[in-house]
Design a protein around this motif. Structure first.
Motif, PDB file in Angstrom:
ATOM      1  N   VAL A 201      83.397  11.997 105.667  1.00 40.62           N
ATOM      2  CA  VAL A 201      83.596  10.933 104.676  1.00 40.62           C
ATOM      3  C   VAL A 201      84.996  11.036 104.076  1.00 40.62           C
ATOM      4  N   PHE A 202      85.522   9.879 103.768  1.00 43.83           N
ATOM      5  CA  PHE A 202      86.798   9.798 103.054  1.00 43.83           C
ATOM      6  C   PHE A 202      86.489   9.253 101.671  1.00 43.83           C
ATOM      7  N   VAL A 203      86.757  10.068 100.655  1.00 42.55           N
ATOM      8  CA  VAL A 203      86.459   9.685  99.279  1.00 42.55           C
ATOM      9  C   VAL A 203      87.784   9.631  98.519  1.00 42.55           C
ATOM     10  N   PHE A 204      88.054   8.518  97.876  1.00 41.67           N
ATOM     11  CA  PHE A 204      89.256   8.519  97.024  1.00 41.67           C
ATOM     12  C   PHE A 204      89.013   7.725  95.761  1.00 41.67           C
ATOM     13  N   GLU A 205      89.735   8.096  94.710  1.00 44.95           N
ATOM     14  CA  GLU A 205      89.621   7.374  93.441  1.00 44.95           C
ATOM     15  C   GLU A 205      91.009   7.091  92.902  1.00 44.95           C
ATOM     16  N   ASP A 206      91.126   5.917  92.327  1.00 45.64           N
ATOM     17  CA  ASP A 206      92.424   5.454  91.830  1.00 45.64           C
ATOM     18  C   ASP A 206      92.171   4.481  90.686  1.00 45.64           C
ATOM     19  N   PRO A 207      93.186   4.248  89.846  1.00 45.35           N
ATOM     20  CA  PRO A 207      93.045   3.212  88.818  1.00 45.35           C
ATOM     21  C   PRO A 207      92.604   1.907  89.472  1.00 45.35           C
ATOM     22  N   TYR A 208      91.727   1.200  88.786  1.00 45.56           N
ATOM     23  CA  TYR A 208      91.032   0.064  89.405  1.00 45.56           C
ATOM     24  C   TYR A 208      91.621  -1.272  88.978  1.00 45.56           C
ATOM     25  N   LEU A 209      91.892  -2.104  89.955  1.00 49.72           N
ATOM     26  CA  LEU A 209      92.462  -3.428  89.688  1.00 49.72           C
ATOM     27  C   LEU A 209      91.582  -4.241  88.736  1.00 49.72           C
ATOM     28  N   GLY A 210      90.263  -4.137  88.904  1.00 51.36           N
ATOM     29  CA  GLY A 210      89.347  -4.902  88.044  1.00 51.36           C
ATOM     30  C   GLY A 210      89.537  -4.551  86.577  1.00 51.36           C
ATOM     31  N   ASP A 211      89.797  -3.278  86.274  1.00 53.46           N
ATOM     32  CA  ASP A 211      90.020  -2.867  84.878  1.00 53.46           C
ATOM     33  C   ASP A 211      91.372  -3.341  84.370  1.00 53.46           C
ATOM     34  N   VAL A 212      92.371  -3.305  85.229  1.00 50.70           N
ATOM     35  CA  VAL A 212      93.704  -3.758  84.803  1.00 50.70           C
ATOM     36  C   VAL A 212      93.638  -5.242  84.426  1.00 50.70           C
ATOM     37  N   VAL A 213      92.904  -6.018  85.221  1.00 46.39           N
ATOM     38  CA  VAL A 213      92.780  -7.447  84.929  1.00 46.39           C
ATOM     39  C   VAL A 213      91.976  -7.636  83.641  1.00 46.39           C
ATOM     40  N   LYS A 214      90.891  -6.878  83.520  1.00 47.12           N
ATOM     41  CA  LYS A 214      90.027  -7.043  82.345  1.00 47.12           C
ATOM     42  C   LYS A 214      90.756  -6.621  81.058  1.00 47.12           C
ATOM     43  N   LEU A 215      91.462  -5.493  81.125  1.00 51.24           N
ATOM     44  CA  LEU A 215      92.052  -4.906  79.911  1.00 51.24           C
ATOM     45  C   LEU A 215      93.523  -5.284  79.694  1.00 51.24           C
ATOM     46  N   ALA A 216      94.104  -6.006  80.640  1.00 57.37           N
ATOM     47  CA  ALA A 216      95.561  -6.272  80.617  1.00 57.37           C
ATOM     48  C   ALA A 216      96.336  -4.954  80.475  1.00 57.37           C
ATOM     49  N   SER A 217      95.850  -3.918  81.144  1.00 57.59           N
ATOM     50  CA  SER A 217      96.485  -2.585  81.054  1.00 57.59           C
ATOM     51  C   SER A 217      97.613  -2.509  82.075  1.00 57.59           C
ATOM     52  N   TYR A 218      98.664  -3.268  81.788  1.00 56.55           N
ATOM     53  CA  TYR A 218      99.773  -3.396  82.739  1.00 56.55           C
ATOM     54  C   TYR A 218     100.524  -2.091  82.931  1.00 56.55           C
ATOM     55  N   ASP A 219     100.288  -1.127  82.021  1.00 55.86           N
ATOM     56  CA  ASP A 219     100.999   0.142  82.173  1.00 55.86           C
ATOM     57  C   ASP A 219     100.410   1.013  83.276  1.00 55.86           C
ATOM     58  N   GLN A 220      99.335   0.547  83.928  1.00 56.11           N
ATOM     59  CA  GLN A 220      98.886   1.242  85.145  1.00 56.11           C
ATOM     60  C   GLN A 220      99.892   0.984  86.268  1.00 56.11           C
ATOM     61  N   ILE A 221     100.809   0.054  86.015  1.00 57.15           N
ATOM     62  CA  ILE A 221     101.805  -0.274  87.039  1.00 57.15           C
ATOM     63  C   ILE A 221     103.093   0.482  86.724  1.00 57.15           C
ATOM     64  N   TYR A 222     103.532   1.318  87.622  1.00 59.96           N
ATOM     65  CA  TYR A 222     104.847   1.951  87.543  1.00 59.96           C
ATOM     66  C   TYR A 222     105.240   2.378  88.947  1.00 59.96           C
ATOM     67  N   ASP A 223     106.444   2.897  89.055  1.00 59.53           N
ATOM     68  CA  ASP A 223     106.993   3.158  90.396  1.00 59.53           C
ATOM     69  C   ASP A 223     106.041   3.880  91.334  1.00 59.53           C
ATOM     70  N   GLU A 224     105.307   4.867  90.792  1.00 59.51           N
ATOM     71  CA  GLU A 224     104.460   5.677  91.668  1.00 59.51           C
ATOM     72  C   GLU A 224     103.209   4.926  92.100  1.00 59.51           C
ATOM     73  N   HIS A 225     102.781   3.969  91.293  1.00 64.32           N
ATOM     74  CA  HIS A 225     101.565   3.217  91.628  1.00 64.32           C
ATOM     75  C   HIS A 225     101.924   1.966  92.416  1.00 64.32           C
ATOM     76  N   VAL A 226     102.064   2.128  93.712  1.00 62.62           N
ATOM     77  CA  VAL A 226     102.467   0.985  94.546  1.00 62.62           C
ATOM     78  C   VAL A 226     101.346  -0.035  94.636  1.00 62.62           C
ATOM     79  N   PHE A 227     100.104   0.466  94.685  1.00 65.71           N
ATOM     80  CA  PHE A 227      98.956  -0.425  94.872  1.00 65.71           C
ATOM     81  C   PHE A 227      97.948  -0.272  93.749  1.00 65.71           C
ATOM     82  N   LEU A 228      97.305  -1.366  93.404  1.00 66.15           N
ATOM     83  CA  LEU A 228      96.083  -1.291  92.605  1.00 66.15           C
ATOM     84  C   LEU A 228      94.984  -1.825  93.520  1.00 66.15           C
TER      85      LEU A 228
END
Ligand code: SAH
Ligand code: TMP
Length: 416
Positions: A201-228
């Protein structure tokens, strides 16, 4: 000054360029703390613009600084600085071992982005075969000192082949807050396919796009976070390699994350919550460009509300500090244009950040242990994602009339 060493993330499934849906302006490296004022003039900046790929459904940076600039011998983020996250990884190592490794006499665990060994040390101490893939030397050294075996390189299809060659296939491949850092997502998919055992199995966890949209938590976006990522985008990008989602678990960590579990098609049964999560993502519009255009309006409002509140408090003569020199807050300060004139210092527990200046706006970073002596009445939660832990350990701050400020999900003083 913008530099020209940005790379373009290779994430579209068909080659057309991405349209900008959110522009967060000129930004420095999120973790690019500066040792001296002499370094200010030569600081690296790039244009932080986000696009939405309508084919892969990936929300992503359009350009990213070269990974070698971010992950190196002096990488500032050290996983074990959070007691909560350390406990999270310890508990997870146990759960994953019971759920996926118990049937195998001599399993292999591989972690991508193993940092200071916060997760793998629990396998090392039980004598489980493991390999951590970690390009940042300073944190790799800390992991090795705890008995963790580390490949000091970037994960890619080549790295996967090297690991398989010397260790055989992996029964569990794990990554936390690492996959979203890697621009060559096609290389990752290929690497996982090469390395994963048939029943692995491949298991991974990362900040979730659904939460960024819900919370307007735009600071999850920075150089290291290429993808949500979202469940929908993960399902699409791994399809080609014959991998499918067998579980999706929403997590409270890092301000809202998703844990994705994938297996080879047909080998394991998907849990019912996979279907229900994908359905709620459709309802939320995570497959539509318009969702991100609306997000951009809310982000602009959030930044101007925060600046207005800080200016109002400063205008009343209050000192304002910040708690947590996060890469997230680098995005906030630089987008909202908040510098030392509004936030006098940032308290942080990471030795590697203390005594330095925050990226771009140059707020001094001081040891967390000095917070107790701060006379400030207001503290911005730069590490809002660790709110519970930070408020608990600094109860005296609120007891003496101190107020925490947050901007997620909207700008406010906590407790109001
Ligand atoms: N897993 C840890 C660390 C997250 S920080 C945690 O959740 O706390 C991301 C880590 O990924 C950093 O240590 C960074 O050096 C590493 N990293 C970045 N690019 C990588 C790549 N291509 N392959 C493997 N690790 C990478
Ligand atoms: P993160 O949001 O990327 O996990 O970064 C959290 C930052 O906040 C990191 O620099 C460590 C710092 N921090 C503290 O100073 N005190 C704390 O109690 C916690 C949880 C984090």
């Amino acid at each position: 000054m913008a530099s020209d060493t940005a790379t373009t993330a290779s994430c579209r499934l068909t080659g057309t360029p991405l349209e900008v849906v959110l522009d967060l302006g000129e930004q420095p490296l999120g973790n690019g703390f500066l040792s001296s004022a002499d370094d200010f003039a030569s600081e690296y900046f790039y244009s932080m613009r986000c696009g939405f790929a309508t084919d892969s459904l990936l929300f992503q940076l359009i350009d990213q600084p070269d990974p070698g600039q971010m992950f190196h011998s002096n990488y500032a983020f050290q996983s074990s600085t959070s007691g909560f996250m350390s406990a999270h990884f310890k508990a997870l190592s146990q759960t994953l071992a019971e759920e996926f490794l118990a049937v195998n006499a001599d399993p292999l665990v591989v972690e991508i982005g193993s940092n200071d060994g916060v997760f793998l040390k629990h396998f090392a101490s039980r004598g489980v075969r493991h390999v951590g893939v970690e390009p940042s030397d300073n944190v790799a050294t800390i992991a090795e000192a705890q008995g963790v075996q580390v490949e000091r390189r970037f994960f890619s299809a080549d790295t996967a082949a090297v690991i398989r060659e010397s260790n055989g296939p992996a029964h569990l491949i794990y990554a936390a807050n690492a996959l979203c850092h890697i621009p060559d997502i096609r290389g990752i998919v290929e690497g996982i396919d090469l390395l994963l055992a048939e029943d692995g199995v491949f298991v991974f966890e990362d900040p979730y796009l659904g939460d960024v949209v819900k919370l307007a938590s735009y600071d999850q976006i920075y150089d290291e976070h290429v993808f949500l990522f979202s469940g929908m985008s993960v399902a699409r990008i791994f399809t080609e390699a014959g991998l499918e989602l067998i579980d999706l678990e929403h997590l409270p960590t890092h301000g809202g994350s998703m844990r994705y579990t994938l297996g080879r098609r047909g080998v394991r049964k998907a849990k019912p919550r996979v279907e229900s999560t994908l359905a709620s993502e459709r309802e939320q519009g995570l497959h539509e460009t318009v969702t991100f255009c609306e997000l951009a309006d809310r982000v602009a409002r959030s930044a101007s509300d925060l600046k207005r509140l800080l200016e109002h408090l400063a205008g009343q003569g209050h000192q304002i500090v910040s708690y947590g020199a996060t890469s997230k807050s680098t995005t906030v300060y630089n987008y909202a244009k908040i510098g030392p004139e509004l936030i006098s210092e940032i308290y942080d527990s990471t030795p590697n950040k203390q005594g330095k200046f925050s990226p771009g706006v140059h707020i001094p970073v001081v040891p967390e242990s000095d917070f107790v002596d701060s006379g400030a009445r207001f503290a911005f939660l730069g590490a809002w994602n660790h709110e519970k832990e930070i408020r608990m350990k600094n109860e005296y701050f609120e007891a003496r009339g101190g107020r925490w400020i947050t901007h997620v999900p909207q700008v406010r003083l906590l407790g109001d």
